[in-house]
Design a protein around this motif. Structure first.
Motif, mmCIF file in Angstrom:
data_model
loop_
_atom_site.group_PDB
_atom_site.id
_atom_site.type_symbol
_atom_site.label_atom_id
_atom_site.label_comp_id
_atom_site.label_asym_id
_atom_site.label_seq_id
_atom_site.Cartn_x
_atom_site.Cartn_y
_atom_site.Cartn_z
ATOM 1 N N THR A 454 0.835 -1.204 0.000
ATOM 2 C CA THR A 454 0.000 0.000 0.000
ATOM 3 C C THR A 454 0.867 1.250 0.000
ATOM 4 O OG1 THR A 454 -0.097 -0.058 2.426
ATOM 5 C CG2 THR A 454 -1.878 -1.150 1.229
ATOM 6 N N ILE A 455 2.176 1.055 -0.083
ATOM 7 C CA ILE A 455 3.117 2.178 -0.098
ATOM 8 C C ILE A 455 3.250 2.685 -1.529
ATOM 9 C CG2 ILE A 455 5.478 2.888 0.392
ATOM 10 C CD1 ILE A 455 5.609 0.633 2.445
ATOM 11 N N ARG A 456 3.195 3.984 -1.708
ATOM 12 C CA ARG A 456 3.328 4.573 -3.038
ATOM 13 C C ARG A 456 4.791 4.547 -3.463
ATOM 14 N NH1 ARG A 456 -0.610 9.924 -2.616
ATOM 15 N NH2 ARG A 456 -2.423 8.825 -1.779
ATOM 16 N N MET A 513 -7.182 6.693 -12.458
ATOM 17 C CA MET A 513 -6.718 5.741 -11.462
ATOM 18 C C MET A 513 -5.983 6.489 -10.354
ATOM 19 S SD MET A 513 -7.690 2.740 -12.474
ATOM 20 C CE MET A 513 -6.662 1.597 -11.566
ATOM 21 N N ILE A 514 -6.312 6.142 -9.106
ATOM 22 C CA ILE A 514 -5.673 6.786 -7.964
ATOM 23 C C ILE A 514 -5.165 5.704 -7.014
ATOM 24 C CG2 ILE A 514 -7.102 8.841 -8.144
ATOM 25 C CD1 ILE A 514 -8.703 7.816 -5.755
ATOM 26 N N PRO A 515 -4.158 6.000 -6.198
ATOM 27 C CA PRO A 515 -3.583 4.991 -5.303
ATOM 28 C C PRO A 515 -4.434 4.771 -4.060
ATOM 29 C CG PRO A 515 -2.419 7.062 -5.064
ATOM 30 C CD PRO A 515 -3.412 7.266 -6.171
ATOM 31 N N THR A 516 -4.053 3.768 -3.257
ATOM 32 C CA THR A 516 -4.719 3.522 -1.987
ATOM 33 C C THR A 516 -4.349 4.607 -0.983
ATOM 34 O OG1 THR A 516 -2.890 2.089 -1.352
ATOM 35 C CG2 THR A 516 -4.799 1.045 -2.331
ATOM 36 N N ASN A 517 -5.027 4.561 0.165
ATOM 37 C CA ASN A 517 -4.867 5.560 1.226
ATOM 38 C C ASN A 517 -5.453 6.896 0.780
ATOM 39 O OD1 ASN A 517 -3.594 3.638 2.851
ATOM 40 N ND2 ASN A 517 -1.610 4.091 1.924
ATOM 41 N N ASN A 518 -5.079 7.975 1.433
ATOM 42 C CA ASN A 518 -5.661 9.289 1.142
ATOM 43 C C ASN A 518 -4.996 9.934 -0.061
ATOM 44 O OD1 ASN A 518 -7.502 9.212 3.167
ATOM 45 N ND2 ASN A 518 -6.324 10.439 4.612
ATOM 46 N N THR A 519 -5.810 10.481 -0.943
ATOM 47 C CA THR A 519 -5.333 11.262 -2.079
ATOM 48 C C THR A 519 -5.928 12.665 -1.969
ATOM 49 O OG1 THR A 519 -5.111 9.350 -3.547
ATOM 50 C CG2 THR A 519 -5.372 11.508 -4.580
ATOM 51 N N GLN A 520 -5.071 13.660 -1.932
ATOM 52 C CA GLN A 520 -5.502 15.048 -1.833
ATOM 53 C C GLN A 520 -5.494 15.686 -3.222
ATOM 54 O OE1 GLN A 520 -2.926 16.950 1.008
ATOM 55 N NE2 GLN A 520 -3.589 15.646 2.710
ATOM 56 N N TYR A 521 -6.460 16.579 -3.438
ATOM 57 C CA TYR A 521 -6.535 17.229 -4.753
ATOM 58 C C TYR A 521 -7.278 18.553 -4.614
ATOM 59 C CZ TYR A 521 -11.298 15.269 -4.801
ATOM 60 O OH TYR A 521 -12.590 14.944 -4.493
ATOM 61 N N ILE A 522 -7.029 19.420 -5.589
ATOM 62 C CA ILE A 522 -7.736 20.693 -5.685
ATOM 63 C C ILE A 522 -8.110 20.913 -7.141
ATOM 64 C CG2 ILE A 522 -6.519 21.690 -3.703
ATOM 65 C CD1 ILE A 522 -4.818 23.273 -5.731
ATOM 66 N N LYS A 565 -9.015 5.506 -0.314
ATOM 67 C CA LYS A 565 -9.116 4.147 -0.840
ATOM 68 C C LYS A 565 -8.246 3.252 0.038
ATOM 69 C CE LYS A 565 -11.515 5.159 -4.620
ATOM 70 N NZ LYS A 565 -12.850 4.633 -4.905
ATOM 71 N N ASP A 566 -8.879 2.515 0.941
ATOM 72 C CA ASP A 566 -8.123 1.742 1.916
ATOM 73 C C ASP A 566 -8.042 0.250 1.601
ATOM 74 O OD1 ASP A 566 -7.309 3.777 3.526
ATOM 75 O OD2 ASP A 566 -9.080 3.701 4.804
ATOM 76 N N LYS A 567 -9.098 -0.296 1.078
ATOM 77 C CA LYS A 567 -9.137 -1.750 0.948
ATOM 78 C C LYS A 567 -8.185 -2.231 -0.137
ATOM 79 C CE LYS A 567 -12.866 -1.955 -2.485
ATOM 80 N NZ LYS A 567 -14.181 -2.517 -2.799
ATOM 81 N N HIS A 568 -7.739 -3.466 0.038
ATOM 82 C CA HIS A 568 -6.927 -4.099 -0.997
ATOM 83 C C HIS A 568 -7.830 -4.390 -2.191
ATOM 84 C CE1 HIS A 568 -3.076 -5.078 1.115
ATOM 85 N NE2 HIS A 568 -3.813 -4.593 2.091
#
Length: 941
Positions: A454-456, A513-522, A565-568
């Motif tokens: 889950t590491i980017r 497509m975005i990665p797991t964990n928190n994704t910040q955007y503006i 996005k937390d789940k595997h």
């Protein structure tokens, strides 16, 4: 039954004898006490209790009665004869319990418990406790099994073997408190061959285990052989990585693979130091068996190019194999070429790990490993997960791979660590010209189609990192105020670069497509950074450095939007391996093109076009200078001795000079000598066949060859001038060649009476064919028009960028930039334009026909130095020939695309060049344009 009855009888006699001994001892102690009261403190042993009178032997009672005198005192002391051994006192509960137990064993016929006939669980909370309890009485159980002829249970078999080889009675994964009873998990336990023999004994009794995970132990040849001999018919998964099974273990694996009962689906032999020979034997066994193998891991086994041929054959023929791992071996370029030749043909492989080999090392000049890799990336449609990390590729190799990868839409996870470039969030391999090669280090391993972290990572892999599809929707006056057009979104994982959100069917949305964990955007709307009010947001209060319109600006945001996005996440279903997402890898971001201002009505003319300033038309004066130069350099004056006839022939040639020059330009493009335009002997033969000069009577092929050689040899004063190749015709020689052929074909055969007549006859015969070549006609009919002019003006910054980027190979310091033929080929290759309809010969033709007419082709290099205005025409001619698919969703056939106007073809090619040949900065400006500039309907005044 008889044996069992005897056994019960023996056990009953044992109990009876034991009781009699205890009775005798106790009776005599009681008797001595009664006879001598002073010794009352020496009572019978408290550990023994007397049985009921009904169970005492009558003979013993008689003897005791005879020993006691009969008087009145005794009558008072003893109530009954059977109580003679019992004093009046409070009974002991412990003694009574023992008496009852003995009585029960004597009165009842005992049922012997057979331990190994009991169903003891191998998996569960009580299994481990029962196993160690079993260990305490294993000798008794063994004797019991021998007496009753009972087969040993799993517990007994393992414990007996542990006792024989003198090792601790470990459970070795067979006995466990939790898990699957069909899976054996003993990875990383450091069990050796002795424990392997103990395990094999347990496996003899337990045939239920199908999956064997035994990685990173100390299993060698002996242990592997013992285990494999037991599991060969049932094993589906065999993981023996990080052991040392050796040749003998390899023999056992080959035997199991070739057996009819073989069910093996996963074979992992990583890091067993097997070498080429042992792995070759395993691959041959797979090829010679009816196997069901789906996954093969032969990584870290010191494999070299010697394995390449058999590995190629295996990839082609093992049609069930879905995963292949050859990570960390010593396979070089030639071996890699063989492997990728097989992968191009393979239609079943889903996962391929070839990281940490040496595909980039080319042992010989004829090795084409990089080309095969590119062909695989372009043509293969089945591989989903692919690793080429750390393969010693050069910068040029990486550029070719990056360009080929752009055309692939099926590899969802591409690994290229420790080579040049990085994989971005869209799946593109991005290579910066001035960056350094990545430092070698540990690289993440791929594991089928599963998420592993889950590491980017800096190098993005949608599969390993579990990226998920997310749709971002902006609703006007709900998400924010006003009409959001254009609207851009900026993500933290892309360093807040801008991504245009197009407006489709009255909805402003984009799926990414975005990665797991928190994704910040503006968002950025009309030069203002905002957040969406109807989407989750969080306090921020820090400065952000964002990329907007190619410039980096710093903004202060009180809040930012976020998505979690937390789940595997699995990208594919596990049956048909179809993607569960709609976003395709390597889909370019939409590009915002500002709306054009409404054009004022005007009459388009050439003087206001992009060509007007630098393009030079071929007027009469220029043609005359060229003709005089060619005629003066030729040896026609030596062929025609009569001055008057020579002058007349000159006039005839001048009258036909335009078509002669155009024909030469066309044919000199077919086989140039390096950069020098010229006509070789094969090409001149083709010309003679097209014009029907060779008829076998008046002119034979051998005559044509002699005239060709004579023309080349006649220009002896230009020998050593590279612009006049020794075995090819230049422009002035082509005209001379026609005159020489006319002499043989018409004059020597007496069809013509003089050279003038012969020259006229050959020109008349060739004129219908030669008149079809006219470079200016294409310009007037297709190229010089308002639409092409508008298209070139719109994309002029891009064209300038590409021209300056590629015009470097032969430009000397201080010299004005020009483009050579090799650089045109490089552009076509970078853009992947070559196919069965567009070949290098077509690129040569576009280059030569675009070059403006030069008077001197013998002393000037201008003939192969392309200027910018000539480059524009070459791009137009290439676009006309390639006829690429449109920028919109309309799917046209090849014939329909080929018949389109040039300006539509030109626009499509320029957009494609922006995506393939431009730098990252220009890719932001010109990219995935989804609407043609010519689709805009202008309003009338």
């Amino acid at each position: 039954m008889i044996e069992e009855s005897n056994y019960h009888s023996e056990q009953g006699n044992k109990y009876q004898n034991q009781l009699e001994r205890r009775k005798s001892s106790a009776q005599f102690q009681e008797t001595s006490t009664m006879m001598n009261p002073s010794t009352a403190h020496l009572s019978r042993n408290a550990s023994y209790s007397m049985p009921h009178e009904s169970q005492i032997n009558p003979q013993i009672l008689a003897k005791i009665a005879a020993m006691v005198p009969y008087n009145q005192d005794n009558k008072k002391k003893f109530f009954r004869v059977d109580h003679v051994l019992k004093l009046k006192k409070k009974p002991d509960p412990f003694e009574e319990e023992q008496e009852n137990e003995i009585r029960k064993n004597l009165q009842l016929s005992p049922e012997i418990v057979k331990e190994d006939l009991q169903n003891k669980p191998l998996v569960g909370p009580q299994s481990v406790q029962l196993y160690y309890q079993h260990y305490k009485k294993v000798n008794k159980v063994r004797q019991q099994n021998e007496f009753y002829k009972i087969s040993d249970s799993v517990q007994t078999a393992m414990l007996r073997q542990a006792e024989q080889i003198d090792v601790l009675p470990c459970k070795i994964g067979v006995i466990k408190s939790k898990g699957n009873d069909q899976s054996l998990q003993i990875s990383h336990q450091k069990y050796g061959d002795r424990y392997a023999s103990m395990l094999s004994e347990g496996l003899k009794v337990n045939p239920n285990i199908k999956d064997f995970y035994m990685a990173n132990n100390r299993i060698q040849s002996s242990g592997a052989t013992q285990i494999l001999s037991q599991i060969g018919k049932v094993a589906k998964v065999l993981d023996l990585q990080q052991n040392n099974i050796g040749k003998i273990g390899t023999d056992s694996i080959c035997q199991q693979i070739q057996s009819r009962e073989n069910k093996l689906e996963v074979l992992n032999l990583e890091d067993n130091k097997l070498g080429d020979r042992n792995v070759t034997r395993i691959l041959k066994a797979l090829l010679n068996s009816n196997n069901k193998l789906k996954s093969l891991n032969i990584s870290k086994n010191y494999l070299t190019n010697e394995i390449a041929e058999i590995l190629k054959e295996s990839i082609i023929q093992l049609d069930n194999m879905e995963q292949l791992y050859i990570h960390w071996n010593q396979i070089k370029g030639w071996g890699g070429q063989k492997i990728f030749e097989a992968l191009i043909e393979n239609k079943t492989l889903l996962v391929f790990d070839a990281g940490w080999n040496s595909f980039g090392i080319q042992e010989r000049k004829d090795v084409q490993c990089i080309q095969k890799i590119c062909d695989f990336l372009i043509n293969n449609k089945t591989v989903l997960h692919f690793d080429l990390s750390s393969n010693q590729f050069s910068l040029g190799d990486c550029k070719l791979i990056a360009n080929a990868l752009k055309q692939n839409r099926t590899i969802y996870g591409f690994h290229f660590v420790n080579n040049w470039g990085i994989i971005d969030a869209r799946g593109f391999l991005q290579i910066q010209e001035n960056e350094l090669q990545r430092v070698l280090g540990e690289t993440p391993r791929i594991k089928g189609l599963l998420q592993t972290t889950t590491i980017r990572q800096e190098n993005v892999c949608w599969i390993c990192e579990g990226w998920q599809e997310q749709k971002f929707i902006w609703i006007p006056d709900v998400s924010g105020e006003g009409e959001a057009d254009p609207l851009f979104i900026h993500f933290d994982f892309e360093a807040y670069k801008q991504v245009y959100i197009p407006k489709n069917q009255d909805q402003i949305s984009i799926s990414l497509m975005i990665p797991t964990n928190n994704t910040q955007y503006i968002y950025t709307m009309i030069d203002t950074q905002v957040i969406a009010n109807d989407q989750p947001n969080m306090p921020y209060g820090h400065q952000l450095k964002i990329n907007y319109n190619g410039n980096y600006i710093t903004v202060l945001m009180d809040n930012v939007n976020y998505v979690k996005k937390d789940k595997h996440f699995l990208l594919f279903d596990q049956i048909e391996f179809k993607p569960l997402i709609n976003v395709l890898p390597r889909t370019p971001d939409p590009v915002y093109i500002p709306p054009k201002l409404k054009k004022q009505k005007r009459i388009w003319t050439f003087p206001i076009s992009i060509w007007a300033k630098d393009f030079k038309f071929e007027n009469e004066d220029l043609l005359k200078k060229c003709f005089e130069k060619d005629f003066g350099c030729s040896k026609i004056s030596k062929i025609v001795k009569n001055p008057d006839e020579l002058l007349e022939i000159k006039n005839v040639l001048w009258a036909h000079y335009r078509i002669i020059k155009e024909t030469y330009k066309q044919y000199s493009s077919n086989s140039p000598t390096g950069d020098v335009w010229s006509i070789s002997s094969n090409v001149i033969t083709e010309f003679a066949q097209q014009t029907e000069l060779i008829d076998g009577k008046t002119l034979k092929l051998s005559d044509l060859d002699l005239k060709f050689i004579a023309t080349c040899a006649a220009s002896i004063e230009y020998k050593g001038n590279f612009r006049n190749p020794e075995r090819a015709l230049c422009r002035f020689q082509f005209m001379e060649f026609l005159v020489r052929v006319s002499e043989d074909k018409y004059l020597k055969t007496k069809v013509a009476t003089n050279m003038l007549e012969a020259t006229k006859m050959i020109l008349e015969q060739c004129k219908p064919y030669m008149s079809t070549f006219d470079a200016q006609k294409w310009r007037d009919e297709r190229y010089f028009n308002e639409q092409c002019d508008d298209c070139l003006k719109l994309f002029k910054p891009l064209l300038n960028h590409i021209y300056n980027k590629y015009s470097v190979k032969k430009v000397k310091p201080g010299q004005k930039k020009f483009m050579c033929l090799d650089e045109i080929h490089e552009i076509c290759s970078q853009a992947s334009l070559y196919d069965e309809r567009f070949v290098e010969r077509d690129a040569d033709n576009a280059f030569n026909l675009s070059m403006m007419l030069q008077v001197d082709e013998l002393e000037s290099d201008r003939i192969f130095q392309m200027t910018f205005i000539e480059f524009l025409e070459a791009i137009g001619r290439i676009a006309d020939k390639v006829s690429m698919p449109g920028v919109d969703a309309v799917d046209l056939t090849w014939d329909q695309r080929a018949s389109q106007p040039l300006h539509l073809k030109l626009e499509k090619l320029l957009i494609h060049l922006a995506n393939t040949c431009a730098s990252e900065e220009f890719k932001l400006q010109y990219g995935n344009i989804n609407k043609s500039m010519f689709a805009v309907i202008e309003e009338d005044d």
